[in-house]
Design an enzyme around this catalytic site. Sequence first.
Site, PDB file in Angstrom:
ATOM      1  N   LYS A 137     -20.026 111.160 -11.973  1.00 21.91           N
ATOM      2  CA  LYS A 137     -19.634 112.046 -10.926  1.00 21.91           C
ATOM      3  C   LYS A 137     -18.273 112.729 -11.469  1.00 21.91           C
ATOM      4  CE  LYS A 137     -20.030 114.051  -6.980  1.00 21.91           C
ATOM      5  NZ  LYS A 137     -20.393 115.189  -7.528  1.00 21.91           N
ATOM      6  N   GLN A 158     -11.068 110.577 -13.907  1.00 26.40           N
ATOM      7  CA  GLN A 158     -12.022 110.664 -12.980  1.00 26.40           C
ATOM      8  C   GLN A 158     -12.524 109.236 -12.447  1.00 26.40           C
ATOM      9  OE1 GLN A 158     -12.927 113.946 -11.779  1.00 26.40           O
ATOM     10  NE2 GLN A 158     -13.794 113.162  -9.804  1.00 26.40           N
ATOM     11  N   LYS A 183     -17.107 114.324 -16.560  1.00 24.07           N
ATOM     12  CA  LYS A 183     -16.591 115.745 -16.209  1.00 24.07           C
ATOM     13  C   LYS A 183     -16.979 116.751 -17.401  1.00 24.07           C
ATOM     14  CE  LYS A 183     -13.186 117.916 -13.881  1.00 24.07           C
ATOM     15  NZ  LYS A 183     -12.637 117.612 -12.431  1.00 24.07           N
ATOM     16  N   ASP A 207     -14.793 122.705  -9.843  1.00 24.62           N
ATOM     17  CA  ASP A 207     -13.349 122.628 -10.452  1.00 24.62           C
ATOM     18  C   ASP A 207     -12.760 123.801 -10.668  1.00 24.62           C
ATOM     19  OD1 ASP A 207     -11.555 120.120 -11.384  1.00 24.62           O
ATOM     20  OD2 ASP A 207     -11.194 121.716 -12.691  1.00 24.62           O
ATOM     21  N   SER A 253     -17.873 114.739  -1.776  1.00 24.35           N
ATOM     22  CA  SER A 253     -18.930 115.089  -2.792  1.00 24.35           C
ATOM     23  C   SER A 253     -19.872 113.914  -2.423  1.00 24.35           C
ATOM     24  CB  SER A 253     -18.599 115.329  -4.377  1.00 24.35           C
ATOM     25  OG  SER A 253     -18.201 116.498  -4.456  1.00 24.35           O
TER      26      SER A 253
HETATM   27  P1  NDP Z   1      -9.591 127.105  -8.439  1.00 23.74           P
HETATM   28  O1  NDP Z   1     -10.205 127.881  -9.660  1.00 23.74           O
HETATM   29  O2  NDP Z   1      -9.896 127.664  -7.279  1.00 23.74           O
HETATM   30  O3  NDP Z   1      -7.929 127.526  -8.475  1.00 23.74           O
HETATM   31  C1  NDP Z   1      -7.257 127.312  -9.371  1.00 23.74           C
HETATM   32  C2  NDP Z   1      -5.799 127.779  -8.982  1.00 23.74           C
HETATM   33  O4  NDP Z   1      -4.704 127.359 -10.197  1.00 23.74           O
HETATM   34  C3  NDP Z   1      -5.734 129.642  -9.195  1.00 23.74           C
HETATM   35  O5  NDP Z   1      -4.748 129.911  -8.394  1.00 23.74           O
HETATM   36  C4  NDP Z   1      -5.322 129.640 -10.520  1.00 23.74           C
HETATM   37  O6  NDP Z   1      -4.838 131.031 -10.765  1.00 23.74           O
HETATM   38  C5  NDP Z   1      -4.387 128.476 -10.716  1.00 23.74           C
HETATM   39  N1  NDP Z   1      -4.324 128.226 -12.388  1.00 23.74           N
HETATM   40  C6  NDP Z   1      -5.027 127.852 -13.074  1.00 23.74           C
HETATM   41  N2  NDP Z   1      -4.872 127.727 -14.381  1.00 23.74           N
HETATM   42  C7  NDP Z   1      -3.597 128.075 -14.456  1.00 23.74           C
HETATM   43  C8  NDP Z   1      -2.571 128.101 -15.394  1.00 23.74           C
HETATM   44  N3  NDP Z   1      -2.703 127.437 -16.594  1.00 23.74           N
HETATM   45  N4  NDP Z   1      -1.411 128.170 -14.867  1.00 23.74           N
HETATM   46  C9  NDP Z   1      -1.131 128.543 -13.554  1.00 23.74           C
HETATM   47  N5  NDP Z   1      -1.891 128.644 -12.506  1.00 23.74           N
HETATM   48  C10 NDP Z   1      -3.191 128.249 -12.808  1.00 23.74           C
HETATM   49  O7  NDP Z   1      -9.232 125.675  -8.605  1.00 23.74           O
HETATM   50  P2  NDP Z   1      -9.247 124.407  -7.873  1.00 23.74           P
HETATM   51  O8  NDP Z   1      -8.369 124.732  -6.826  1.00 23.74           O
HETATM   52  O9  NDP Z   1     -10.565 123.874  -7.564  1.00 23.74           O
HETATM   53  O10 NDP Z   1      -8.690 123.559  -8.842  1.00 23.74           O
HETATM   54  C11 NDP Z   1      -7.206 123.490  -8.823  1.00 23.74           C
HETATM   55  C12 NDP Z   1      -6.675 121.788  -9.489  1.00 23.74           C
HETATM   56  O11 NDP Z   1      -7.063 120.970  -8.572  1.00 23.74           O
HETATM   57  C13 NDP Z   1      -7.289 121.560 -10.990  1.00 23.74           C
HETATM   58  O12 NDP Z   1      -6.371 120.896 -11.566  1.00 23.74           O
HETATM   59  C14 NDP Z   1      -8.533 120.788 -10.596  1.00 23.74           C
HETATM   60  O13 NDP Z   1      -8.886 119.934 -11.427  1.00 23.74           O
HETATM   61  C15 NDP Z   1      -7.936 119.936  -9.425  1.00 23.74           C
HETATM   62  N6  NDP Z   1      -9.044 119.399  -8.497  1.00 23.74           N
HETATM   63  C16 NDP Z   1      -9.770 120.149  -7.925  1.00 23.74           C
HETATM   64  C17 NDP Z   1     -10.780 119.768  -7.059  1.00 23.74           C
HETATM   65  C18 NDP Z   1     -11.868 120.324  -6.245  1.00 23.74           C
HETATM   66  O14 NDP Z   1     -12.590 119.716  -5.227  1.00 23.74           O
HETATM   67  N7  NDP Z   1     -11.988 121.751  -6.535  1.00 23.74           N
HETATM   68  C19 NDP Z   1     -10.878 118.079  -6.716  1.00 23.74           C
HETATM   69  C20 NDP Z   1      -9.876 117.433  -7.519  1.00 23.74           C
HETATM   70  C21 NDP Z   1      -8.969 117.849  -8.282  1.00 23.74           C
HETATM   71  P3  NDP Z   1      -5.695 132.154 -11.461  1.00 23.74           P
HETATM   72  O15 NDP Z   1      -6.476 132.644 -10.528  1.00 23.74           O
HETATM   73  O16 NDP Z   1      -4.540 133.261 -12.109  1.00 23.74           O
HETATM   74  O17 NDP Z   1      -6.362 131.437 -12.743  1.00 23.74           O
END
Ligand code: NDP
Length: 445
Positions: free
Chosen positions: A90, A111, A126, A166, A377
């Site tokens: 997962k 994970q 992943k 993600d 999830s």
């Molecule tokens: P989203 O795609 O919804 O949002 C990602 C955010 O981070 C956006 O604002 C994006 O900006 C910014 N971002 C991405 N890459 C970069 C970068 N290289 N430098 C600066 N800002 C960046 O993703 P999530 O919110 O789902 O995920 C965010 C983090 O949380 C990740 O590390 C993910 O692995 C982790 N996570 C997510 C989970 C989930 O349920 N969604 C669960 C557990 C962990 P922009 O729009 O400009 O790209």
Amino acid sequence: MSDYAKRVLDGLKQRNAHEPEFIQAATEILNTLQPVIDKHPEYEKAGLLERYVEPERVVMFRVPWVDDQGQVQVNRGYRVQYNSAIGPYKGGLRLHPSVNLSIIKFLGFEQILKNSLTGLPIGGGKGGSDFDPKGKSDNEVMRFCQSFMTELYRHIGADVDVPAGDIGVGGREIGYLYGQYKRITGLYEGVLTGKGLTYGGSLARKQATGYGLCYFVDAMLKANGKSFQGKTVVVSGSGNVAIYANEKATELGAKVVAMSDSNGYIYDPAGINLAVVKQLKEVERKRIKEYVKCVPTATYTEGCKGIWTVKCDIALPCATQNEIDEESAKALVANGVMAVGEGANMPSTLEATKVFQEAGVLFAPAKAANAGGVATSALEMSQNSQRLSWTFEEVDAKLKGIMENIFAKVDEAAKEYATAGDYVSGANIAGFLKVAEAMMAQGAV
Ligand code: NDP
């Protein structure tokens, strides 16, 4: 570090020299396992660590799709099925141009322990692709997702491997992926989580990682005689995790003054107006800089790293890996930060984590603090198996209970095996013990 763990880490570095993020994650975890290795000499004979660091399976595949101009584009797809000792694989799917095998392996490796910490029967995996959804039309995203699933479907299943979202994968992408899975297999099953509410999704899944982060940080603060009430908070990112971390932190009495995207950050001393951020990011898919057009009290600064120079009590990095380096960590400490909660996966470099720990900052590591997404999830999987839908309040209450339970486990393991308050070691050890026991019981597989 024990001789055994060091030997395994050295071997891993040699064999994966071109995978820096994976080596970083493995170094952090193996560094903290010494007390467990000392207590269980039988692990070495069983080659447990050698097996643990090696994914059970890595699938890499071509993803051809046709853009709106009729041109064929090709991306690379990945699914790393890391460890199934305690349940089916997962873990999310990431769509971002930076995606490569090192990043997917680090995420899959983390994970395993995260899923173990939830207390639910889920193994670690992943996946993702170097496809960039930014600037693509809905039709292009759909064609990409359909092509991606046309290969992925043969490797996944409700009792085999259950992907989720993600970075770059939200409700829209999960919908397209699910539609294609169903079309190819003819199965209406819970093979993906993060689904829409009309076709098997769970209430509160969207909010779960951000809310869960705040529930974990709240438990950590309370255990140390503190709380969110009246605190100034900086949240990096403005995606799924960041938005709902902001929402819950605000509900718990804090004021969130800064958020970002990969281009820059906004600072609003009056407190970020989250409704505006949701409209810009969730509905219009615009850049965060547009915020200042709607809220004149706010300022926008180009470049996302500067967000860590904003003075705050609590920092919640919710964007991406290695977004806080040593310099940023020092800036946060100099500005009096008292707690850091990792919403993103591995947002702090090894050096940054050290800065926080040495300064006595309360530090909630990602694999524990952001486990609320995968935990919910797993609740979605339960609802799908039972053909039931729980209310928002039911799911949210279960999520809160799970996060408080994770904090208790992490806190206890830190006290028993490492140092009280060392939640990094606590999370790694508490997560690892369950997986190790299951791997030992199942023989050398
Ligand atoms: P989203 O795609 O919804 O949002 C990602 C955010 O981070 C956006 O604002 C994006 O900006 C910014 N971002 C991405 N890459 C970069 C970068 N290289 N430098 C600066 N800002 C960046 O993703 P999530 O919110 O789902 O995920 C965010 C983090 O949380 C990740 O590390 C993910 O692995 C982790 N996570 C997510 C989970 C989930 O349920 N969604 C669960 C557990 C962990 P922009 O729009 O400009 O790209």
